[in-house]
Design a protein around this motif. Structure first.
Motif, PDB file in Angstrom:
ATOM      1  N   ARG A  99       0.835  -1.191   0.141  1.00 27.06           N
ATOM      2  CA  ARG A  99      -0.030  -0.009   0.140  1.00 27.06           C
ATOM      3  C   ARG A  99       1.124   1.281  -0.098  1.00 27.06           C
ATOM      4  O   ARG A  99       0.759   2.308  -0.648  1.00 27.06           O
ATOM      5  N   LEU A 100       1.940   1.506   0.991  1.00 24.21           N
ATOM      6  CA  LEU A 100       2.872   2.418   0.982  1.00 24.21           C
ATOM      7  C   LEU A 100       3.397   2.630  -0.339  1.00 24.21           C
ATOM      8  O   LEU A 100       3.502   3.684  -0.887  1.00 24.21           O
ATOM      9  N   ALA A 101       3.932   1.684  -1.198  1.00 24.38           N
ATOM     10  CA  ALA A 101       4.533   1.673  -2.677  1.00 24.38           C
ATOM     11  C   ALA A 101       3.603   2.090  -3.391  1.00 24.38           C
ATOM     12  O   ALA A 101       3.879   2.962  -4.450  1.00 24.38           O
ATOM     13  N   ARG A 102       2.339   1.744  -3.385  1.00 24.94           N
ATOM     14  CA  ARG A 102       1.154   2.482  -4.252  1.00 24.94           C
ATOM     15  C   ARG A 102       0.950   4.023  -3.875  1.00 24.94           C
ATOM     16  O   ARG A 102       1.045   4.692  -4.999  1.00 24.94           O
ATOM     17  N   LEU A 103       1.099   4.178  -2.749  1.00 27.42           N
ATOM     18  CA  LEU A 103       0.817   5.801  -2.338  1.00 27.42           C
ATOM     19  C   LEU A 103       1.829   6.545  -2.725  1.00 27.42           C
ATOM     20  O   LEU A 103       1.889   7.710  -3.192  1.00 27.42           O
ATOM     21  N   ARG A 104       3.170   6.170  -2.927  1.00 27.31           N
ATOM     22  CA  ARG A 104       4.026   6.833  -3.249  1.00 27.31           C
ATOM     23  C   ARG A 104       4.369   7.069  -4.712  1.00 27.31           C
ATOM     24  O   ARG A 104       5.001   7.859  -5.234  1.00 27.31           O
ATOM     25  N   GLN A 105       3.319   6.618  -5.567  1.00 28.19           N
ATOM     26  CA  GLN A 105       3.218   6.845  -6.828  1.00 28.19           C
ATOM     27  C   GLN A 105       2.159   8.091  -7.248  1.00 28.19           C
ATOM     28  O   GLN A 105       2.091   8.478  -8.368  1.00 28.19           O
ATOM     29  N   GLY A 106       1.753   8.521  -6.018  1.00 22.34           N
ATOM     30  CA  GLY A 106       0.881   9.661  -6.313  1.00 22.34           C
ATOM     31  C   GLY A 106       1.363  11.048  -6.638  1.00 22.34           C
ATOM     32  O   GLY A 106       2.672  10.921  -6.544  1.00 22.34           O
ATOM     33  N   PRO A 107       0.815  12.179  -6.981  1.00 16.44           N
ATOM     34  CA  PRO A 107       1.248  13.301  -7.533  1.00 16.44           C
ATOM     35  C   PRO A 107       1.917  14.039  -6.275  1.00 16.44           C
ATOM     36  O   PRO A 107       1.456  14.454  -5.040  1.00 16.44           O
ATOM     37  N   LYS A 108       3.398  14.249  -6.362  1.00 15.79           N
ATOM     38  CA  LYS A 108       4.061  15.033  -5.267  1.00 15.79           C
ATOM     39  C   LYS A 108       3.683  16.418  -5.159  1.00 15.79           C
ATOM     40  O   LYS A 108       3.887  17.089  -4.186  1.00 15.79           O
ATOM     41  N   ASP A 109       2.981  17.032  -6.139  1.00 14.55           N
ATOM     42  CA  ASP A 109       2.538  18.481  -5.797  1.00 14.55           C
ATOM     43  C   ASP A 109       1.206  18.539  -4.884  1.00 14.55           C
ATOM     44  O   ASP A 109       0.605  19.365  -4.765  1.00 14.55           O
ATOM     45  N   SER A 110       0.736  17.151  -4.325  1.00 15.80           N
ATOM     46  CA  SER A 110      -0.510  17.240  -3.705  1.00 15.80           C
ATOM     47  C   SER A 110       0.002  17.135  -2.116  1.00 15.80           C
ATOM     48  O   SER A 110       0.839  16.811  -1.766  1.00 15.80           O
ATOM     49  N   PRO A 111      -0.753  18.079  -1.290  1.00 15.36           N
ATOM     50  CA  PRO A 111      -0.408  17.946   0.104  1.00 15.36           C
ATOM     51  C   PRO A 111      -0.867  16.658   0.995  1.00 15.36           C
ATOM     52  O   PRO A 111      -0.320  16.459   1.794  1.00 15.36           O
ATOM     53  N   TYR A 112      -1.559  15.841   0.115  1.00 17.37           N
ATOM     54  CA  TYR A 112      -1.865  14.474   0.696  1.00 17.37           C
ATOM     55  C   TYR A 112      -0.638  13.509   0.352  1.00 17.37           C
ATOM     56  O   TYR A 112      -0.635  12.521   1.048  1.00 17.37           O
ATOM     57  N   TYR A 113       0.319  13.905  -0.498  1.00 17.31           N
ATOM     58  CA  TYR A 113       1.182  12.847  -0.902  1.00 17.31           C
ATOM     59  C   TYR A 113       2.280  12.432   0.430  1.00 17.31           C
ATOM     60  O   TYR A 113       2.113  11.216   0.712  1.00 17.31           O
ATOM     61  N   LEU A 114       2.769  13.316   1.077  1.00 22.22           N
ATOM     62  CA  LEU A 114       3.544  12.986   2.413  1.00 22.22           C
ATOM     63  C   LEU A 114       2.536  12.688   3.462  1.00 22.22           C
ATOM     64  O   LEU A 114       2.725  11.738   4.342  1.00 22.22           O
ATOM     65  N   TYR A 115       1.439  13.340   3.297  1.00 19.51           N
ATOM     66  CA  TYR A 115       0.320  13.357   4.571  1.00 19.51           C
ATOM     67  C   TYR A 115      -0.063  11.788   4.854  1.00 19.51           C
ATOM     68  O   TYR A 115       0.025  11.226   5.681  1.00 19.51           O
TER      69      TYR A 115
END
Length: 500
Positions: A99-115
């Motif tokens: 799941r973490l690996a999948r979430l790391r594929q998200g857009p880095k310009d979103s405030p949710y990316y790291l959160y």
């Protein structure tokens, strides 16, 4: 005392994993839409099967919405945290990594990316605590802190990050001295109880304005901070009641509200909540609520207490609070005059359950040392814990000092002090706490250490910072055989509140 509940909600409220993100998928996004809100609310009520089905439908209809991936982790976390099943932990931990690996594929310009990475690691840090994986938890906490700091710099108006960061700040400020070794693993994290509280208050204000779906979750965490680190029992109760949990629908809401009721002297309210909780196959099994109800009924000296304590150990024969449940079943027999029955249940304390939490360790100590409680002191203790202070005073008045053991002679002024304080007899309470320290400072029980903490709190309320500081520091010099980490955390929290 519930050290594990305090550390779970405060010390390790959020953790995160760093690392290099996978290549960005242009279509991936974080859309917390109405369907996701519904699934989140379903999971928060502990209707896990329904919530997972809702998330599966969302992913089938919109596979690029990473919010559904993130929310799946709530379901897995609740299952592991409630069941405490090592096999389920191992199985679901594999999904957590993917799941973490999948979430790391998200857009880095979103405030949710790291959160969302931080939030997911929150769940697994708490799960690891259930299985004693403290070092891994500490290491991940440091990485979480850095990610959250980074996210706040990138997105200063995204206040969800301040919720988790604020909890970490409050937690680190109160790390007991016995865990200083752990600070080496989380170097770079700044402990700040007042600052952490302000961060949470900022988030709550923002969520109220926005009518955020996260408001109940944040309110519950803030209430536990008030209860455990600020020692503001009435404020914690007011806050959790204002959270708006629907007692007829939310099993999690019943748990957190009843928990704070139990720890703030509102035993009858806790009994009401737990007795009327929703019972349906739609909800994930939660045996611990039977344990809580059994404890509450015993505090009222009800003959119905064993029904729920036995239900707990039958439904959950392994894990945390099993030893304590058998201890309380033994106490019930002792109060009824059945010493043989007491010994039979205490024999189970020696073999069943685990010793991760302080109350289980205390139960085992009683069993191994054959420390049979004095019946009058035991009644006074239980009634006090339930908030029945006049009845507790009556019970302790029947104690015959000449029949007490050496440790019970230390317990007597401690119990009397606790009752006097709650009945508004502050000067009498102070005198009895001081007596407890004088005769019990070097003894194994926790009474003297707890007395020092309580004297510090009284002095703090009387705006005598010098005396408060001295008593909190005194508590940190004591090493009782039970509850030491919990008591040291309370003393550190006191020092953080008044400033060193």
């Amino acid at each position: 005392m519930r050290l594990i509940l305090s550390l779970s909600l405060l010390v390790l409220a959020v953790l995160a994993v760093g690392g290099t993100a996978a290549p960005l998928h242009a279509a991936l996004r974080y859309d917390f839409n109405a369907e996701c809100v519904t699934a989140y609310e379903t999971l928060l009520e502990l209707r896990l099967v329904e919530g997972r089905a809702q998330l599966k439908a969302i992913q089938q209809a919109d596979p690029d919405n990473l919010v559904a991936v993130w929310l799946e982790d709530y379901a897995d976390f609740f299952e592991v945290y409630i069941d405490e099943d090592p096999k389920a932990f191992a199985r679901l931990e594999e999904r957590y990594g993917a799941r973490l690996a999948r979430l790391r594929q998200g857009p880095k310009d979103s405030p949710y990316y790291l959160y969302v990475q931080a939030n997911v690691m929150l769940h697994w840090a708490l799960a690891r605590l259930k299985f004693g994986e403290y070092v891994t938890t500490m290491r991940e906490a440091r990485r979480a802190y850095k990610l959250l700091e980074q996210n706040i710099k990138l997105f200063p108006d995204f206040d969800l990050s301040r919720k988790e960061l604020g909890l970490l700040q409050a937690a680190v400020a109160t790390v007991p001295s016995g865990y200083q070794w752990g600070l080496e693993l989380i170097t770079g994290m700044e402990g700040d109880l007042a600052g952490g509280k302000r961060n949470l208050e900022r988030v709550l204000a923002q969520q109220r304005r926005d009518k955020s779906p996260f408001l109940q979750e944040t309110t519950a965490l803030y209430a536990f901070l008030l209860l455990h680190l600020e020692r503001e029992e009435d404020a914690a109760w007011s806050k959790i009641r204002a959270a708006g949990f629907d007692e007829s629908r939310s099993l999690l809401g019943v748990f957190v509200t009843a928990n704070i009721a139990m720890q703030s002297g509102r035993n009858d309210e806790a009994i009401r909540l737990l007795s009327k909780r929703p019972h349906s196959p739609r909800y994930h099994p939660f045996p611990y609520l039977d344990f809580m109800l059994g404890v509450c009924l015993q505090r009222k000296l009800s003959d119905q207490a064993p029904v729920y304590l036995r239900s707990y150990v039958k439904r959950k024969p392994h894990g945390n609070f099993v030893k304590e449940a058998y201890q309380k079943l033994a106490w019930h027999q002792l109060l009824a005059g059945d010493v043989a029955g007491y010994n039979q249940y205490m024999a189970k304390v020696r073999t069943a359950g685990s010793t991760v939490v302080g109350s289980d360790k205390s139960a085992l100590r009683e069993a191994e040392r054959h420390l049979v409680p004095n019946v009058d002191l035991l009644r006074a203790r239980l009634l006090f814990d339930g908030g029945y202070y006049d009845r507790a005073e009556e019970a302790i008045g029947k104690t015959i000092e000449g029949l007490l053991s050496a440790e019970q002679r230390i317990e007597l002024p401690y119990r009397a002090a606790r009752i006097a304080e709650k009945r508004g007899q502050v000067e009498l309470a102070k005198a009895r706490y001081k007596t407890t320290i004088a005769i019990g400072r070097d003894a194994p029980p926790y009474y003297a250490c707890k007395s020092a903490v309580e004297l510090g709190l009284i002095a703090e309320h009387q705006r005598d910072k010098t005396s408060a500081r001295a008593y909190y520091q005194m508590a940190l010099t004591m090493e009782p055989s039970e509850y030491a980490p919990d008591l040291h955390q309370q003393a550190k929290a006191g020092l953080a509140r008044i400033g060193r």
